[in-house]
Design a protein around this motif. Structure first.
Motif, short mmCIF file in Angstrom:
data_model
loop_
_atom_site.label_atom_id
_atom_site.label_comp_id
_atom_site.label_asym_id
_atom_site.label_seq_id
_atom_site.Cartn_x
_atom_site.Cartn_y
_atom_site.Cartn_z
N THR A 1 42.60 51.60 44.54
CA THR A 1 41.49 51.11 45.34
C THR A 1 42.05 50.37 46.56
OG1 THR A 1 41.40 48.96 44.23
CG2 THR A 1 40.14 50.79 43.23
N PRO A 2 41.22 50.16 47.59
CA PRO A 2 41.72 49.40 48.75
C PRO A 2 42.30 48.04 48.37
CG PRO A 2 39.68 50.49 49.33
CD PRO A 2 39.89 50.74 47.85
N VAL B 1 43.11 55.25 53.89
CA VAL B 1 43.26 53.90 53.35
C VAL B 1 44.10 53.06 54.30
CG1 VAL B 1 44.16 52.53 51.42
CG2 VAL B 1 43.02 54.72 50.97
N LEU C 1 44.99 48.69 56.96
CA LEU C 1 45.35 48.09 55.68
C LEU C 1 46.33 46.94 55.88
CD1 LEU C 1 45.16 48.19 52.58
CD2 LEU C 1 47.11 49.78 52.61
N TYR D 1 40.67 62.93 54.41
CA TYR D 1 39.70 62.61 53.35
C TYR D 1 38.97 63.87 52.90
CZ TYR D 1 36.24 60.02 50.68
OH TYR D 1 35.47 59.53 49.65
N GLN E 1 41.87 51.84 57.13
CA GLN E 1 40.55 51.36 56.69
C GLN E 1 39.96 50.41 57.72
OE1 GLN E 1 41.22 49.27 52.99
NE2 GLN E 1 41.82 47.40 54.03
N THR F 1 50.22 56.56 50.19
CA THR F 1 48.91 55.96 50.47
C THR F 1 48.16 56.85 51.46
OG1 THR F 1 49.80 53.74 50.13
CG2 THR F 1 47.69 53.91 51.29
#
Length: 609
Positions: A221-222, A500, A510, A372, A503, A496
């Protein structure tokens, strides 16, 4: 300056044995070299080693030697702690696994010489490729080394001639990443590769592949990704910093170097270092305001230096011999000052934030949305990913979606568009170089067509190791340390997903979120980036007479690679108005000066500083 060289020969061959003895005699005439490993038909030497910085880890029972700096996975070094000691269990795992346990259980800057079970000499280069590793044959002797000048300095050693086909590919690709170099007979061992020293024996084995981490996207998860990023960056930065009693931190005022400063200032006991910022007269090259904010926040001294705008490009005719041309724009106006500041503060290394653009993913495109869609399709998070990409590029949601849909089925080709920005090359030479280019690209990148578009390009950004040596100052230069380009962090960022990493619709999204508490708000939110393009253009303008003579009457033009008439017209124009960018001129200058150095006799070389 830490270097190594290894000789391998057939003991039963009297000619080779005699040649090996002569080479060793020539090498050991210098008091600085010492023998660190030997067995029948194989010897390894090093110079410039320092305890806790570049060590020799001798494996017992003649099982090999590891040269460089080693860290154990999951163990953060403490300030003042000496170098790592390998246990008997470590040695057993490393040797029984043919080096795989070294790659999996440790990280750092190293090469390892690990004989096979039948006594064949092999070399393993660490997965970041931090130390150069070249192979060449001379007088029937197989040689592995990090610094080409050491080979040329040996008696009976003739400088290898240029390989014009590789050089042509290098020009249109910007950097060849394959095994071949631009010197005939000189090849490189890939990062993460275990290779036999004798090229006629078994093929090399890739023990580590950057592409494989790109192929295994993390499902964190983030919040989990942020925690992993914080821990990994902190471990890598603190471990490198703890290797040096004192060092200099290049603080540009950008996100990456500011993260380094925040981490280095967050723990007791504090590391002993000063910050150094470079600026030029043009507004885009002056980030002192940001650097001051960061230095003041963490209570660290900041040294401000102007880049050397009077740098004479003739100095490039005296750089060290290297297997490939290097671009010197980033160091030509700062190398001397780096050395001076280090000397004044008794520092032996310069740490910098290089690699953040690549690993933290600073891009202005919709690739993360395409990634994505490729990986997760049209699920509930799709809208957010497309919106983030729209913010990243500052386009509408629908345009972002359109681009993402178009790029979802991307099939990567490392040579697509090669030479797009090369305008001064002869047409025939450019066409020939384009056809040959795939042979000089790293095979793992060529085979990465299955990667999503963002990951494919991120892989291309990290496939070529960063420079360890300063070819301008040679031994007078402090060590270059790129803490972000550490194996654990490279692995984490490659695995990663790009959506992400970006984000919130921000490049380095990130990283900005993860380290927001360590950064001044002005730096955490800034979208601009310092540029030295005006500086490099000014240096070029001041050196125009030299550049004209160098290129118009040079080896590249005589060999039919550089279009002399087009170059003459471009140089006659005002550089600011020319369609040929200054960066292309510097690329040609780097190749021409490299050729002049590579083809001169060893007696003409400038002695080491």
């Amino acid at each position: 300056m830490f270097r190594y060289i290894a000789f391998s020969w057939t003991p039963a061959d009297e000619v080779q044995s005699r040649a090996a003895e002569q080479l060793e005699q020539a090498l050991l005439e210098s008091d600085s070299w010492c023998t660190v490993f030997e067995m029948s038909g194989h010897k390894v030497y090093m110079t410039g080693n320092a305890r806790g910085i570049n060590d020799a880890h001798l494996l017992p029972a003649n099982q090999g030697v590891i040269l460089g700096r080693l860290f154990r996975r999951g163990v953060r070094m403490q300030t003042g702690e000496s170098g790592l000691e390998l246990s008997d269990a470590d040695v057993r795992r490393i040797t029984s696994s043919d080096g795989r346990a070294l790659v999996d259980g440790f990280w750092g800057r190293y090469v390892a010489f690990l004989p096979s079970r039948n006594g064949e000499a092999r070399v393993l280069r660490d997965p970041t490729g931090a130390l150069p590793c070249y192979r060449v044959e001379m007088l029937g002797i197989r040689v592995v080394l990090s610094w080409l000048e050491d080979l040329v300095a040996l008696r009976h050693a003739l400088p290898p001639p240029p390989d014009w086909e590789v050089l042509s590919a290098h020009i249109i690709l910007g950097q060849v990443s394959g095994r071949a170099t631009a010197l005939k007979g000189v090849t490189q061992v890939f990062a993460g590769e275990l290779a036999p020293v004798d090229r006629t024996s078994d093929p090399p084995t890739m023990l580590w592949s950057a592409a494989e981490f790109c192929r295994r996207p993390s499902s964190a998860t983030p919040a989990e990704a942020s925690r992993l990023l914080r821990d990994t960056v902190t471990d890598c930065v603190d471990s490198w910093a703890s290797s040096y009693a004192s060092f200099v931190l290049r603080l540009s005022g950008g996100v990456d170097s500011s993260i380094l400063l925040g981490i280095l200032s967050a723990h007791e006991p504090l590391h002993d270092f000063v910050c150094l910022n470079y600026h030029s007269r043009d507004p885009g090259g002056d980030e002192r305001a940001y650097a001051r904010l960061c230095a003041q926040r963490h209570g660290r001294p900041l040294i401000e230096r102007a880049v050397d705008e009077d740098f004479r490009l003739e100095e490039l005719l005296h750089v060290a011999r290297t297997p490939l041309p290097f671009h010197y724009i980033g160091s030509m106006g700062t190398s001397q000052a780096d050395a001076q500041v280090c000397a004044a503060h008794h520092a032996s290394a310069v740490l910098n934030g290089a690699g953040g653009d690549q690993l933290f993913f600073e891009v202005q495109c919709t690739w993360p949305a395409a990634d994505y869609l490729r990986l997760r399709g049209f699920d509930r998070g799709c809208v957010g990913a497309v919106l983030d990409a729209a913010h990243l590029v500052r386009v509408s949601f629908w345009k972002s979606l359109h681009h993402a849909m178009a790029d979802r089925g991307f099939q990567g080709n490392p040579v697509e568009g090669a030479g797009r920005y090369v305008s001064l090359m002869q047409r025939d030479a450019k066409d020939a170089a384009s056809r040959a280019a795939p042979r000089f690209v790293h095979p793992c990148w060529l085979a990465a067509q299955d990667l999503p578009i963002g990951k494919f390009h991120q892989l291309g950004m990290v496939i070529t190791p960063f420079d360890y040596y300063n070819h301008l100052l040679r031994e007078a230069a402090p060590e270059r340390i790129h803490p972000l380009m550490s194996q654990p962090l490279v692995e984490l960022c490659l695995s990663t997903p790009t959506y992400v990493l970006t984000q919130g619709g921000r490049g380095r999204g990130l990283a900005r979120t993860t380290f927001a508490d360590l950064l001044p708000r002005e730096i955490a939110t800034r979208r601009s980036k310092g540029r030295m393009s005006n500086y490099s253009a000014k240096v070029l303008q001041r050196n125009l007479a030299f550049v004209r003579e160098l290129l118009l009457d040079g080896l590249l033009a005589k060999h039919g690679l550089l279009d002399r008439h087009r170059t003459e017209a471009a140089l006659a124009d005002r550089l600011g108005a020319s369609t040929t960018r200054a960066t292309e001129f510097y690329a040609w200058i780097a190749c021409e000066t490299w050729l002049r150095v590579a083809t001169r006799s060893s007696g003409q070389a400038r002695p080491s500083a």
